[in-house]
Motif scaffolding. Structure first.
Motif, PDB file in Angstrom:
ATOM      1  N   GLU A 108     129.768  31.065  93.423  1.00 22.34           N
ATOM      2  CA  GLU A 108     129.470  29.647  93.650  1.00 22.34           C
ATOM      3  C   GLU A 108     130.418  29.058  94.697  1.00 22.34           C
ATOM      4  O   GLU A 108     129.989  28.331  95.595  1.00 22.34           O
ATOM      5  N   ASP A 109     131.679  29.389  94.597  1.00 24.76           N
ATOM      6  CA  ASP A 109     132.676  28.889  95.540  1.00 24.76           C
ATOM      7  C   ASP A 109     132.397  29.389  96.955  1.00 24.76           C
ATOM      8  O   ASP A 109     132.411  28.624  97.917  1.00 24.76           O
ATOM      9  N   SER A 110     132.124  30.681  97.084  1.00 24.59           N
ATOM     10  CA  SER A 110     131.888  31.222  98.433  1.00 24.59           C
ATOM     11  C   SER A 110     130.547  30.773  99.002  1.00 24.59           C
ATOM     12  O   SER A 110     130.424  30.562 100.214  1.00 24.59           O
ATOM     13  N   THR A 111     129.542  30.595  98.160  1.00 19.27           N
ATOM     14  CA  THR A 111     128.230  30.161  98.628  1.00 19.27           C
ATOM     15  C   THR A 111     128.270  28.742  99.171  1.00 19.27           C
ATOM     16  O   THR A 111     127.713  28.454 100.231  1.00 19.27           O
ATOM     17  N   TYR A 112     128.926  27.850  98.441  1.00 17.74           N
ATOM     18  CA  TYR A 112     128.956  26.445  98.835  1.00 17.74           C
ATOM     19  C   TYR A 112     130.231  26.052  99.577  1.00 17.74           C
ATOM     20  O   TYR A 112     130.382  24.896  99.960  1.00 17.74           O
ATOM     21  N   GLY A 113     131.145  26.986  99.773  1.00 12.55           N
ATOM     22  CA  GLY A 113     132.387  26.704 100.501  1.00 12.55           C
ATOM     23  C   GLY A 113     133.201  25.590  99.866  1.00 12.55           C
ATOM     24  O   GLY A 113     133.684  24.698 100.557  1.00 12.55           O
ATOM     25  N   LEU A 114     133.385  25.639  98.560  1.00  8.69           N
ATOM     26  CA  LEU A 114     134.030  24.543  97.844  1.00  8.69           C
ATOM     27  C   LEU A 114     135.547  24.525  97.981  1.00  8.69           C
ATOM     28  O   LEU A 114     136.134  23.495  98.266  1.00  8.69           O
ATOM     29  N   ALA A 115     136.201  25.636  97.748  1.00 15.04           N
ATOM     30  CA  ALA A 115     137.664  25.607  97.723  1.00 15.04           C
ATOM     31  C   ALA A 115     138.298  26.803  98.413  1.00 15.04           C
ATOM     32  O   ALA A 115     139.407  26.711  98.897  1.00 15.04           O
ATOM     33  N   GLY A 116     137.649  27.902  98.426  1.00 12.12           N
ATOM     34  CA  GLY A 116     138.244  29.121  98.964  1.00 12.12           C
ATOM     35  C   GLY A 116     138.787  29.983  97.840  1.00 12.12           C
ATOM     36  O   GLY A 116     139.249  29.487  96.821  1.00 12.12           O
ATOM     37  N   PHE A 117     138.733  31.284  98.045  1.00 11.83           N
ATOM     38  CA  PHE A 117     139.091  32.230  96.985  1.00 11.83           C
ATOM     39  C   PHE A 117     140.515  32.056  96.483  1.00 11.83           C
ATOM     40  O   PHE A 117     140.772  32.096  95.289  1.00 11.83           O
ATOM     41  N   TRP A 118     141.474  31.873  97.371  1.00 10.69           N
ATOM     42  CA  TRP A 118     142.885  31.811  96.976  1.00 10.69           C
ATOM     43  C   TRP A 118     143.363  30.393  96.694  1.00 10.69           C
ATOM     44  O   TRP A 118     144.540  30.173  96.427  1.00 10.69           O
ATOM     45  N   SER A 119     142.473  29.424  96.757  1.00 16.72           N
ATOM     46  CA  SER A 119     142.870  28.035  96.574  1.00 16.72           C
ATOM     47  C   SER A 119     143.399  27.776  95.158  1.00 16.72           C
ATOM     48  O   SER A 119     142.870  28.295  94.178  1.00 16.72           O
ATOM     49  N   LEU A 120     144.437  26.981  95.079  1.00 13.45           N
ATOM     50  CA  LEU A 120     144.956  26.519  93.792  1.00 13.45           C
ATOM     51  C   LEU A 120     144.856  25.006  93.688  1.00 13.45           C
ATOM     52  O   LEU A 120     145.608  24.376  92.942  1.00 13.45           O
ATOM     53  N   ASP A 121     143.933  24.411  94.445  1.00 12.97           N
ATOM     54  CA  ASP A 121     143.706  22.968  94.405  1.00 12.97           C
ATOM     55  C   ASP A 121     142.979  22.626  93.115  1.00 12.97           C
ATOM     56  O   ASP A 121     141.758  22.718  93.028  1.00 12.97           O
ATOM     57  N   MET A 122     143.734  22.221  92.121  1.00 10.66           N
ATOM     58  CA  MET A 122     143.157  22.028  90.788  1.00 10.66           C
ATOM     59  C   MET A 122     142.317  20.768  90.666  1.00 10.66           C
ATOM     60  O   MET A 122     141.780  20.481  89.605  1.00 10.66           O
ATOM     61  N   GLU A 123     142.180  20.020  91.765  1.00 11.28           N
ATOM     62  CA  GLU A 123     141.229  18.914  91.759  1.00 11.28           C
ATOM     63  C   GLU A 123     139.802  19.449  91.818  1.00 11.28           C
ATOM     64  O   GLU A 123     138.869  18.761  91.439  1.00 11.28           O
ATOM     65  N   GLU A 124     139.648  20.669  92.302  1.00 15.25           N
ATOM     66  CA  GLU A 124     138.335  21.301  92.417  1.00 15.25           C
ATOM     67  C   GLU A 124     137.946  21.959  91.093  1.00 15.25           C
ATOM     68  O   GLU A 124     138.710  22.726  90.519  1.00 15.25           O
ATOM     69  N   ARG A 125     136.733  21.663  90.637  1.00 15.06           N
ATOM     70  CA  ARG A 125     136.226  22.227  89.389  1.00 15.06           C
ATOM     71  C   ARG A 125     136.205  23.748  89.429  1.00 15.06           C
ATOM     72  O   ARG A 125     136.596  24.411  88.466  1.00 15.06           O
ATOM     73  N   VAL A 126     135.770  24.327  90.559  1.00 15.95           N
ATOM     74  CA  VAL A 126     135.669  25.784  90.635  1.00 15.95           C
ATOM     75  C   VAL A 126     137.041  26.457  90.531  1.00 15.95           C
ATOM     76  O   VAL A 126     137.145  27.560  90.004  1.00 15.95           O
ATOM     77  N   VAL A 127     138.068  25.805  91.000  1.00 14.95           N
ATOM     78  CA  VAL A 127     139.414  26.367  90.890  1.00 14.95           C
ATOM     79  C   VAL A 127     139.860  26.358  89.432  1.00 14.95           C
ATOM     80  O   VAL A 127     140.400  27.356  88.935  1.00 14.95           O
ATOM     81  N   ARG A 128     139.620  25.255  88.728  1.00 19.86           N
ATOM     82  CA  ARG A 128     139.976  25.198  87.304  1.00 19.86           C
ATOM     83  C   ARG A 128     139.195  26.228  86.502  1.00 19.86           C
ATOM     84  O   ARG A 128     139.744  26.895  85.622  1.00 19.86           O
ATOM     85  N   GLU A 129     137.903  26.392  86.814  1.00 20.73           N
ATOM     86  CA  GLU A 129     137.091  27.381  86.107  1.00 20.73           C
ATOM     87  C   GLU A 129     137.542  28.804  86.442  1.00 20.73           C
ATOM     88  O   GLU A 129     137.548  29.675  85.577  1.00 20.73           O
ATOM     89  N   LYS A 130     137.925  29.036  87.689  1.00 17.71           N
ATOM     90  CA  LYS A 130     138.407  30.355  88.099  1.00 17.71           C
ATOM     91  C   LYS A 130     139.703  30.687  87.352  1.00 17.71           C
ATOM     92  O   LYS A 130     139.864  31.787  86.837  1.00 17.71           O
ATOM     93  N   ILE A 131     140.600  29.731  87.277  1.00 19.73           N
ATOM     94  CA  ILE A 131     141.863  29.955  86.571  1.00 19.73           C
ATOM     95  C   ILE A 131     141.609  30.161  85.079  1.00 19.73           C
ATOM     96  O   ILE A 131     142.161  31.070  84.458  1.00 19.73           O
ATOM     97  N   GLY A 132     140.744  29.337  84.493  1.00 18.86           N
ATOM     98  CA  GLY A 132     140.453  29.459  83.064  1.00 18.86           C
ATOM     99  C   GLY A 132     139.832  30.791  82.703  1.00 18.86           C
ATOM    100  O   GLY A 132     140.252  31.448  81.742  1.00 18.86           O
ATOM    101  N   SER A 133     138.855  31.224  83.476  1.00 17.49           N
ATOM    102  CA  SER A 133     138.230  32.516  83.172  1.00 17.49           C
ATOM    103  C   SER A 133     139.205  33.657  83.438  1.00 17.49           C
ATOM    104  O   SER A 133     139.225  34.650  82.711  1.00 17.49           O
ATOM    105  N   GLY A 134     140.047  33.503  84.445  1.00 14.67           N
ATOM    106  CA  GLY A 134     141.071  34.512  84.710  1.00 14.67           C
ATOM    107  C   GLY A 134     142.066  34.632  83.568  1.00 14.67           C
ATOM    108  O   GLY A 134     142.466  35.738  83.192  1.00 14.67           O
ATOM    109  N   LEU A 135     142.456  33.494  82.987  1.00 11.32           N
ATOM    110  CA  LEU A 135     143.369  33.522  81.840  1.00 11.32           C
ATOM    111  C   LEU A 135     142.732  34.232  80.650  1.00 11.32           C
ATOM    112  O   LEU A 135     143.392  35.001  79.941  1.00 11.32           O
ATOM    113  N   VAL A 136     141.450  33.986  80.426  1.00 10.65           N
ATOM    114  CA  VAL A 136     140.752  34.659  79.326  1.00 10.65           C
ATOM    115  C   VAL A 136     140.714  36.167  79.577  1.00 10.65           C
ATOM    116  O   VAL A 136     141.012  36.962  78.678  1.00 10.65           O
ATOM    117  N   VAL A 137     140.367  36.566  80.794  1.00 16.73           N
ATOM    118  CA  VAL A 137     140.279  37.992  81.125  1.00 16.73           C
ATOM    119  C   VAL A 137     141.624  38.675  80.910  1.00 16.73           C
ATOM    120  O   VAL A 137     141.708  39.726  80.258  1.00 16.73           O
TER     121      VAL A 137
END
Length: 165
Positions: free
Chosen positions: A81-110
């Motif tokens: 979703e992030d790469s398709t819509y160019g929302l934040a970038g793969f390495w972004s840690l801008d937690m204002e972005e929903r996709v970054v928070r979701e990426k971090i959350g799913s990463g923590l679970v994994v």
């Protein structure tokens, strides 16, 4: 106290701390449009982390494996979703972005599920290998707790007040 008892107590304490974080994460998903993805993921991660303290069973391992695969799938979903819509970038840690928070959350679970599965494996390997796996899981869980609570503190102290909903 024996070293293995101290390690077990530390791993259990870290698991309880992670269970609190995942319980909170599950509770705030209920107002999201795609809550049906994230609520079960965080709820299962909560259960695995909380009940790891009480007992280790084959069923808990299977539930952890389910959460691991769910976390991987949702992480891939967010990355696509992030790469398709160019929302934040793969390495972004801008937690204002929903996709970054979701990426971090799913990463923590994994990561949490990998550590739980690693710590609960009944190894037929030599004692040295089992001790190495135990230290790896313990160190990883301690680092995970520090990082996840650090990111949460950063989010609530510096980011959340500036977010537009």
């Amino acid at each position: 106290m024996a070293a293995s008892t101290i390690q077990s107590l530390l791993f259990s304490s870290c698991s309880v701390l992670m269970s609190f974080l995942f319980a909170y994460s599950a509770s705030v998903q209920l107002n999201d449009p795609d809550w049906y993805f994230w609520f079960p993921l965080y709820a299962i991660a909560f259960v695995v982390n909380l009940f790891q303290v009480s007992f280790t069973s084959k069923l808990l391992g299977q539930v952890a494996l389910l959460a691991l695969w769910g976390g991987i799938l949702l992480l891939l979903k967010v990355i696509v979703e992030d790469s398709t819509y160019g929302l934040a970038g793969f390495w972004s840690l801008d937690m204002e972005e929903r996709v970054v928070r979701e990426k971090i959350g799913s990463g923590l679970v994994v990561i949490s599920m990998i550590l739980h599965l690693k710590s609960s494996q009944v190894s037929t390997e030599p004692k040295r290998k089992r001790q190495h796996d135990s230290r790896f899981a313990l160190t990883g869980m301690a680092i995970l707790v520090a990082m996840s609570y650090g990111l949460s503190l950063y989010f609530f102290a510096f980011v959340k007040e500036h977010m537009i909903y």
